[in-house]
Design a protein around this motif. Structure first.
Motif, short mmCIF file in Angstrom:
data_model
loop_
_atom_site.label_atom_id
_atom_site.label_comp_id
_atom_site.label_asym_id
_atom_site.label_seq_id
_atom_site.Cartn_x
_atom_site.Cartn_y
_atom_site.Cartn_z
N HIS A 51 42.33 35.04 40.87
CA HIS A 51 43.58 34.76 41.58
C HIS A 51 44.81 35.25 40.83
CE1 HIS A 51 40.90 32.36 43.99
NE2 HIS A 51 41.85 32.28 44.89
N LEU A 52 44.61 35.97 39.73
CA LEU A 52 45.77 36.50 39.01
C LEU A 52 46.36 37.65 39.81
CD1 LEU A 52 44.45 36.47 35.35
CD2 LEU A 52 46.30 35.09 36.28
N ASN A 53 47.65 37.87 39.61
CA ASN A 53 48.33 38.95 40.31
C ASN A 53 48.00 40.26 39.61
OD1 ASN A 53 50.09 40.69 41.48
ND2 ASN A 53 51.94 39.73 40.64
N ALA A 54 47.16 41.06 40.25
CA ALA A 54 46.73 42.31 39.63
C ALA A 54 47.81 43.37 39.68
CB ALA A 54 45.46 42.81 40.31
N ALA A 55 48.87 43.09 40.45
CA ALA A 55 49.90 44.12 40.65
C ALA A 55 50.80 44.29 39.43
CB ALA A 55 50.75 43.76 41.86
N VAL A 56 50.78 43.32 38.50
CA VAL A 56 51.68 43.43 37.36
C VAL A 56 51.33 44.68 36.57
CG1 VAL A 56 52.44 42.37 35.22
CG2 VAL A 56 52.01 40.95 37.21
N ALA A 57 52.33 45.54 36.41
CA ALA A 57 52.08 46.83 35.79
C ALA A 57 51.74 46.66 34.32
CB ALA A 57 53.31 47.70 35.92
N TYR B 174 50.05 49.22 30.98
CA TYR B 174 49.45 50.48 30.59
C TYR B 174 48.12 50.26 29.86
CZ TYR B 174 53.43 53.34 31.88
OH TYR B 174 54.38 54.01 32.57
N SER B 175 47.76 49.01 29.60
CA SER B 175 46.66 48.80 28.67
C SER B 175 45.29 48.94 29.32
CB SER B 175 46.78 47.42 28.03
OG SER B 175 45.92 46.50 28.62
N ARG B 176 45.23 48.94 30.67
CA ARG B 176 43.97 48.98 31.42
C ARG B 176 43.19 47.69 31.28
NH1 ARG B 176 41.29 54.81 30.39
NH2 ARG B 176 43.18 56.05 30.60
N VAL B 177 43.24 47.06 30.11
CA VAL B 177 42.64 45.74 29.97
C VAL B 177 43.72 44.74 30.38
CG1 VAL B 177 41.68 44.05 28.37
CG2 VAL B 177 41.15 46.46 28.11
N GLY B 178 43.57 44.18 31.56
CA GLY B 178 44.62 43.33 32.10
C GLY B 178 44.41 41.87 31.76
N ALA B 179 45.17 41.03 32.48
CA ALA B 179 45.14 39.60 32.20
C ALA B 179 43.80 38.97 32.59
CB ALA B 179 46.28 38.91 32.94
N ALA B 180 43.05 39.63 33.47
CA ALA B 180 41.82 39.01 33.98
C ALA B 180 40.59 39.40 33.16
CB ALA B 180 41.61 39.40 35.44
N ALA B 181 40.69 40.44 32.33
CA ALA B 181 39.50 40.95 31.65
C ALA B 181 38.86 39.93 30.72
CB ALA B 181 39.87 42.22 30.87
N PHE B 182 39.66 39.35 29.85
CA PHE B 182 39.08 38.37 28.92
C PHE B 182 38.52 37.15 29.65
CE2 PHE B 182 39.55 39.11 24.27
CZ PHE B 182 39.91 40.44 24.34
N PRO B 183 39.25 36.60 30.64
CA PRO B 183 38.65 35.47 31.37
C PRO B 183 37.28 35.81 31.97
CG PRO B 183 40.96 35.61 31.88
CD PRO B 183 40.65 36.80 30.99
N TYR B 184 37.15 37.00 32.57
CA TYR B 184 35.85 37.36 33.14
C TYR B 184 34.78 37.43 32.05
CZ TYR B 184 37.65 38.38 37.82
OH TYR B 184 38.19 38.26 39.07
N GLY B 185 35.13 38.02 30.91
CA GLY B 185 34.18 38.12 29.81
C GLY B 185 33.74 36.73 29.33
N ILE B 186 34.73 35.84 29.19
CA ILE B 186 34.42 34.49 28.71
C ILE B 186 33.56 33.75 29.74
CG2 ILE B 186 35.47 32.25 28.17
CD1 ILE B 186 37.79 33.89 26.88
N ALA B 187 33.89 33.95 31.03
CA ALA B 187 33.11 33.29 32.09
C ALA B 187 31.66 33.78 32.03
CB ALA B 187 33.73 33.57 33.45
#
Lengths: 317, 504, 162
Positions: free
Chosen positions: C37-43, C45-58
């Motif tokens: 449910h995070l806003n993926a639209a936030v620009a 440049y890192s390609r690793v966004g706010a959701a990457a670590f949560p998915y990995g931890i999950a």
């Protein structure tokens, strides 16, 4: 009668000190943890108000969290109509309330005065090939991704300023490569160490490094050049951006016009006092005093402008 | 500039009887406040700083240094005796220290911690005086990519704190990592796992987590098993003082801890926790008695304590040479320095040598005073354990909640403390180690932010992570830690004592 | 680092361990749901966004949950002591009482109650004796920290007397 009971309570609490009977017992909330800028402002006010006899006693309490969002919510809920309750805050709160979708807004509290302010500076390491703000903007226009900006947290004053610069230079603000750092120290180390292209923060953060010849100031966000800073304003460089990271004081919602006027006059007196001037000099804060409804109008404009920028950057809906 | 002469001059000022008295008062107050669970050095300094304003600059600087060291040492005392670390940097001390205290070896644990702190403080303070310009160059060469490598290194060593099951240790670690996600994501400003609760936007406070999982979790577990354990702990069994074998097992960890703590503490994003994790892991690897780890190994107290104190002196390097406050304590110290007209920054060493050397001398004196004050008090401290349990644990919870409320006076924070306490209790019951939760909570967000920063600067190019010799060097060390023991075993054709013991 | 030292306590599957595994699956689910449910639209440049670590931890929590199930089936969970939960109840009750009382009764009364309930949990003296002791102790602390060191602690009727 109220003044009398307050004075009585004051005497009970503070002991028999010879202060005028009409002076109030004030409570100042700093919506941040002890040690930060707002806390220091609150504690400096406490000291100056007491030294000048403008208040009978002053209590400071800290309600940290989410850029002031938690503090202001508590302030609005618990202090409604309390003529002795005050809250310190500043420009950072404007952005935080928008970005956090706070249900409480700054127009719910009673504006008393803007007290101090600091302007943003854009710096590069002395060894950088970028010599002027013109060079930096040219690179930004050519390829915004190659310009990494080191500054404070996402959606904070530094980020907003970069967004405004991009917009003024005709660059898509969503394309800026802004790198947020958590504390001032870490950002500064990355800037001095050349890990980012440019740094942006309040000038005071950079002053020591600039004087030591490690950083070059490209521009400042002030309306006119700053004394002792060898750099143009953004406006001079053709970028129509002016940002002040200000700190201010508000009173509770729902107080009477007389109570509001009395508080404004207290802070006007404080502003003219020697204690406050000494404090400003000791802390290196610029005096950008603006009182009452003029200040209220200023806040409204700041909120509008900031909402627009945060939408452009993509941090607010 | 003749550094040595300046230091001697500073020492001669600090040794005046009046100033020695201030140092004594500072150390006493700092220890007394710092010993309370939940009140770490940052809050201790914040609370006691105003007292120093009333003195002349030299006296107040000296008292301030005393408060600082006293606060640090006080935190270790409560960790060791009561298993209630007041801050995350003394959490590792609690792992072995409290086991020692329970076995009646609280005296040696406190002594090795005091002497280790003293040794580390002395070496690191002298290092600060003479090596600061060199160390600061190293610190500046660390960017996000190098920090990420450092975090990877820290992660490869956390298994030392896992106890006897990798499954349960990893589970604890990932619970900590999940807790670390809570709050505003620094890079994008978005709230994660906050469920619209504003109090969660700043994330889980590490101090609250440490106090909740250790102090409260411990209290609940001791209560739940109270009738089967002896009503009182025997405070002293054997020697109150360190034995010859204790000395022999302590001095190398002190030095190794110092070597880890000082440079990592000097990194602007290094912190005090990582060197304590690394020190604990190294001591466990190198120890002749690895089976004692988890049961009260003195090396596990000596090393991390030295690392913790050395990193505190390391923190002063960027603070004094660059004006960068890199920890909460350093930020408080910066506020303190400014009161004395000391403006930390790149010019400080040349523009105000008197103040710098005065400060260094004060730190040395305060460090020494701490030893003088605390060694004789050890006998008294361990008697704390003889207080009947209802009063002792009642008092611990009073102080733990006082510390939590002092940092953030909200009912929500207390609720958080209670929830984490129940979690800590449940984990103890099912024999899950608690320390990895806190380690995950600290390291997870650091690693994530540094990685994403590094990748943003390189515009998404992952090769930026291994571009500098420094980063490559750290990854090589990681690889050695992982494959080194296997290679060693093949070469030497005999099992490593470390692995042998855990595979028996 | 393997469960080598742990002799299996029983060959029966461990029910509590299944509950722990369920808890881990639930935690993984919440983390992944939030990340989705995070806003993926936030620009960025890192390609690793706010959701990457949560998915990995999950994902890791899910794997650990499966590991826990396996350990439970094999009966690999360590032996546990019997708990006296009423004692835990007293202490938690004290904490809840403190949280509830803090807002209007102030630091001293709220914390005094916590002290007394905790002491009761450890089999201490009756509450009528310990509550006053706790309140006096807390009030002294309040005075030291609030008046002496200016720490802002919640005030109630007792605190306002000073």
């Amino acid at each position: 009668m109220r003044a009398f009971t307050q004075a009585l309570a004051g005497i009970l609490v503070a002991g028999a000190l010879a202060t005028p009977v009409f002076a109030q017992e004030l409570k100042i909330m700093a919506p941040a943890a002890p040690g930060g800028g707002w806390d220091q402002t609150a504690r400096s006010l406490q000291q100056a108000l007491q030294t000048e006899g403008l208040a009978k006693g002053v209590q400071v309490n800290n309600v940290p969290g989410a850029g002031g969002s938690i503090g202001i919510a508590q302030f609005v809920n618990q202090s409604k109509g309390d003529p002795n309750a005050l809250m310190v805050g500043g420009y950072v709160m404007v952005g935080a309330l928008i970005a956090n979708n706070s249900p409480v807004k700054l127009d719910q509290v009673t504006p008393i005065a803007r007290l101090t302010g600091e302007y943003e500076a854009i710096v590069v390491p002395t060894s950088s090939t970028i010599k002027t703000i013109g060079d930096l903007v040219a690179q930004l226009k050519a390829d915004p991704g190659t310009v990494s900006w080191g500054g404070g947290s996402a959606g904070g004053t530094d980020h907003i300023t970069v967004g405004l610069i991009a917009k003024a230079a005709g660059v898509d603000p969503t394309k800026i490569n802004y790198i947020p750092f958590s504390g001032g120290g870490e950002a500064l180390a990355a800037i001095v160490g050349g890990k980012v292209t440019a740094g942006i923060s309040g000038y005071g953060e950079f002053e020591g490094q600039v004087k030591a010849g490690k950083l070059r100031v490209l521009a400042v966000s002030a309306p006119e050049r700053l004394a002792g800073v060898d750099a143009p304003t953004l406006k001079e460089a053709g970028i129509n951006v002016e940002v002040q990271n200000w700190r201010a004081i508000w009173a509770a919602p729902g107080i009477t016009p007389e109570q509001k006027a009395s508080l404004i006059s207290t802070f006007e007196k404080l502003h003219g006092s020697k204690s406050w001037k000494d404090t400003l000099a000791a802390k290196g804060w610029s005096d950008t005093f603006l009182a009452g409804d003029t200040f209220g109008g200023y806040v409204t404009k700041e909120v509008e402008q900031t909402t627009a920028v945060l939408k452009d950057i993509g941090l607010a809906k | 500039m003749d550094s040595f002469a300046s230091l001697l001059h500073g020492l001669s000022v600090a040794m005046q009887p009046g100033n020695l008295l201030y140092a004594f008062i500072g150390v006493t107050l700092g220890t007394a406040v710092g010993v309370l669970p939940g009140i770490g050095p940052a809050l201790t300094v914040a609370l006691l700083l105003p007292i120093t304003f009333k003195l002349d600059p030299a006296g107040s600087l000296i008292m301030f240094a005393g408060i600082y060291y006293g606060g640090m040492y006080g935190g270790s005392t409560s960790s060791i005796l009561l298993n209630t670390p007041g801050e995350s940097a003394s959490m590792i001390t609690a792992l072995e220290g409290n086991k020692m205290a329970r076995a009646g070896r609280g005296g040696p644990a406190l002594a090795t911690s005091a002497i280790g702190s003293f040794v580390a403080g002395m070496i690191a303070t002298i290092g600060l005086a003479f090596l600061a310009p060199l160390v600061v160059d190293l610190a500046l060469s660390f960017g996000p990519a190098e920090y990420f490598a450092l975090m990877v290194l820290a992660f490869t060593t956390v298994s030392a704190a896992f106890g006897n099951s990798a499954l349960r240790g990893l589970t604890s670690l990932f619970i900590g990592l999940a807790l670390g996600l809570i709050g505003i994501d620094l890079q994008t400003g978005q709230a994660r796992l906050a469920f619209g609760i504003p109090d969660l936007l700043d994330g889980v406070e590490v101090t609250t987590a440490a106090v909740g999982m250790f102090a409260l979790g411990e209290t609940l577990y001791v209560a739940a098993t109270a009738s089967r354990s002896p009503d009182k702990i025997e405070p002293v069994r054997g020697s109150l003082w360190m034995t010859a074998s204790d000395w022999a097992r302590s001095w190398k960890p002190w030095l190794r801890g110092t070597l880890l703590g000082f440079p990592i503490g000097a990194l602007p994003a290094g912190g005090a926790e990582i060197p304590t994790f690394l020190s604990y892991s190294i001591e466990k690897q190198l120890s002749q008695n690895p089976e004692e780890f988890g049961q009260g190994a003195i090396e596990g107290v000596a090393g991390p304590e030295a690392a913790n104190n050395a990193s505190a002196a390391g923190t002063l390097v960027p603070l004094l040479t660059l004006g960068l406050p890199t920890s909460a304590t350093a930020a408080m110290m910066l506020a303190g320095f400014q009161q004395y007209g000391l403006q930390p920054g790149p010019l400080l060493f040349t523009s105000n040598p008197d103040l710098v050397w005065g400060l260094v001398a004060s730190l040395l004196i305060a460090n020494f005073m701490l030893l003088v004050l605390n060694l004789p008090l050890i006998g008294l401290w361990v008697r704390l354990l003889a207080i009947p349990r209802p009063w002792l644990y009642g008092g611990i919870l009073v102080f733990a909640t006082l510390g939590t409320l002092g940092a953030n006076p909200s009912a929500f924070e207390l609720g958080m403390l209670a929830v984490l306490g129940v979690l800590g209790f449940g984990m103890r019951y099912f024999d899950y180690p608690v320390a990895p939760v806190i380690i995950g909570l600290i390291l997870g967000p650091l690693a994530e932010q540094q990685l994403r920063r590094a990748l943003a600067i390189s515009q998404g190019n992952p090769s930026a992570l291994v571009e500098t010799p420094l980063a490559i060097g750290i990854y090589v060390i990681c690889a050695l830690i992982v494959v080194g023991p296997l290679v060693w075993r093949m070469v030497s054709k005999k099992p490593l004592p470390v692995l042998a013991s855990s595979e028996d | 680092m393997i469960d080598g030292n742990q002799a299996p306590v029983s060959s029966r599957a461990d029910k509590a361990a299944f509950l722990i595994a369920a808890g881990l699956f639930a935690l993984a689910g919440v983390v992944a749901w939030d990340a989705a449910h995070l806003n993926a639209a936030v620009a960025t440049y890192s390609r690793v966004g706010a959701a990457a670590f949560p998915y990995g931890i999950a994902a890791a929590l899910t794997a650990l949950g499966l590991g826990t199930v396996a350990a439970a089936i094999k009966g690999e969970f360590p032996d546990r002591e019997e708990l006296e939960l009423h004692r835990v109840g007293w202490i938690l009750g004290g904490l809840i009482a403190q949280i509830v009382l803090l807002g209007f009764a102030g630091f001293s009364i709220a914390t005094g109650v916590l002290f007394a309930f905790t002491a009761r949990g450890f089999g201490g003296k009756p509450l009528w004796a310990t509550i006053p002791i706790g309140i006096v102790l807390s009030l002294i602390l309040y005075l030291v920290f609030s008046k002496g060191l200016e720490l802002g602690l919640p005030q109630g009727p007792l605190e306002r007397l000073f």
